[in-house]
Design a protein around this motif. Structure first.
Motif, PDB file in Angstrom:
ATOM      1  N   LEU A 194      26.680 -40.357  27.365  1.00 50.17           N
ATOM      2  CA  LEU A 194      27.885 -39.752  27.946  1.00 50.17           C
ATOM      3  C   LEU A 194      28.450 -38.674  27.032  1.00 50.17           C
ATOM      4  O   LEU A 194      28.812 -37.585  27.500  1.00 50.17           O
ATOM      5  N   LEU A 195      28.535 -38.961  25.743  1.00 45.03           N
ATOM      6  CA  LEU A 195      29.052 -37.971  24.795  1.00 45.03           C
ATOM      7  C   LEU A 195      28.152 -36.749  24.717  1.00 45.03           C
ATOM      8  O   LEU A 195      28.629 -35.607  24.704  1.00 45.03           O
ATOM      9  N   ARG A 196      26.853 -36.978  24.687  1.00 45.62           N
ATOM     10  CA  ARG A 196      25.905 -35.861  24.621  1.00 45.62           C
ATOM     11  C   ARG A 196      26.093 -34.943  25.828  1.00 45.62           C
ATOM     12  O   ARG A 196      26.221 -33.727  25.684  1.00 45.62           O
ATOM     13  N   ARG A 197      26.136 -35.520  27.025  1.00 40.93           N
ATOM     14  CA  ARG A 197      26.306 -34.706  28.234  1.00 40.93           C
ATOM     15  C   ARG A 197      27.673 -34.019  28.266  1.00 40.93           C
ATOM     16  O   ARG A 197      27.783 -32.858  28.668  1.00 40.93           O
ATOM     17  N   PHE A 198      28.705 -34.730  27.819  1.00 43.52           N
ATOM     18  CA  PHE A 198      30.056 -34.164  27.789  1.00 43.52           C
ATOM     19  C   PHE A 198      30.101 -32.930  26.888  1.00 43.52           C
ATOM     20  O   PHE A 198      30.614 -31.873  27.276  1.00 43.52           O
ATOM     21  N   GLN A 202      27.458 -31.136  25.764  1.00 43.55           N
ATOM     22  CA  GLN A 202      26.517 -30.112  26.220  1.00 43.55           C
ATOM     23  C   GLN A 202      27.164 -29.202  27.264  1.00 43.55           C
ATOM     24  O   GLN A 202      26.947 -27.999  27.252  1.00 43.55           O
ATOM     25  N   ARG A 203      27.938 -29.772  28.155  1.00 44.10           N
ATOM     26  CA  ARG A 203      28.615 -28.966  29.177  1.00 44.10           C
ATOM     27  C   ARG A 203      29.617 -28.004  28.547  1.00 44.10           C
ATOM     28  O   ARG A 203      29.892 -26.941  29.082  1.00 44.10           O
ATOM     29  N   ARG A 204      30.188 -28.363  27.436  1.00 42.05           N
ATOM     30  CA  ARG A 204      31.197 -27.533  26.810  1.00 42.05           C
ATOM     31  C   ARG A 204      30.597 -26.530  25.834  1.00 42.05           C
ATOM     32  O   ARG A 204      31.215 -25.565  25.478  1.00 42.05           O
ATOM     33  N   MET A 205      29.390 -26.791  25.376  1.00 42.83           N
ATOM     34  CA  MET A 205      28.753 -25.906  24.384  1.00 42.83           C
ATOM     35  C   MET A 205      27.863 -24.854  25.047  1.00 42.83           C
ATOM     36  O   MET A 205      27.437 -23.919  24.413  1.00 42.83           O
ATOM     37  N   ALA A 206      27.549 -25.050  26.335  1.00 42.49           N
ATOM     38  CA  ALA A 206      26.617 -24.137  27.029  1.00 42.49           C
ATOM     39  C   ALA A 206      27.250 -22.805  27.313  1.00 42.49           C
ATOM     40  O   ALA A 206      28.390 -22.568  27.357  1.00 42.49           O
TER      41      ALA A 206
END
Length: 136
Positions: A126-130, A132-136
Motif C-alpha cells: 500500500l505504501l509503495r503504491r501510494f 509511486q502515484r505521488r512520485m510519478a
C-alpha cells in the motif's frame, strides 16, 4: 484510556501484563492469533516492555487530549486500518478520511489494530503504491 493509565500507574509491571493481555485479545485479529503467533508475541512484548509510569502518563495525556481538526490536513494522506480493528474501526477511519481532502482509506482483511505487524507485506505494498502515484 484513563482507567488503563490508572492501572499501569497503580499496578506497575503486573498491570502492564494485564493491559497487554487484554489488548492482544481485543485488538488483534482472529487470523493473527491463529496464524501469526510471532506477531501476537511482538505486540504483547512491545506493551509489556514499556515503563509502567511512562505508559500511564501517555494514557493520561491521550485521555485529556483535544482532537485535531482533520480538515486542516493538506498533504497526501493514506489511512490504513484492519477490518477487525477495535481501536480504529473501519467506519471511524472512513469518516475521518472523508474529512481529509483527497485521503485514501484502505481496510485490510483479517487484520486488527497493529496493521504493519499483522499485515506487513500488505502495508508495504500500500505504501509503495501510494508513494509511486505521488512520485510519478
Amino acid at each position: 484510556m484513563q482507567a488503563r493509565g490508572e492501572r499501569a500507574a497503580k499496578e506497575g509491571v503486573s498491570g502492564m501484563n494485564t493491559i497487554a493481555d487484554a489488548l492482544v485479545q481485543a485488538a488483534t485479529s482472529a487470523e493473527t492469533k491463529t496464524k501469526r503467533r510471532t506477531a501476537v508475541a511482538f505486540v504483547r512484548e512491545s506493551l509489556t516492555r514499556q515503563d509502567p509510569d511512562g505508559y500511564a502518563r501517555s494514557c493520561f495525556a491521550l485521555a485529556e487530549a483535544a482532537p485535531a481538526d482533520p480538515a486542516r490536513v493538506s498533504c497526501p494522506t493514506l489511512l490504513v486500518t484492519g477490518d477487525e480493528d477495535s481501536v480504529a474501526p473501519p467506519q471511524s477511519v472512513r469518516l475521518l478520511g472523508e474529512k481529509i481532502a483527497g485521503a485514501q482509506v484502505e481496510v485490510l482483511r483479517g487484520c486488527g489494530h497493529w496493521t504493519p505487524v499483522e499485515k506487513p507485506d500488505e502495508c508495504i505494498d500500500l505504501l509503495r503504491r501510494f508513494y509511486q502515484r505521488r512520485m510519478a
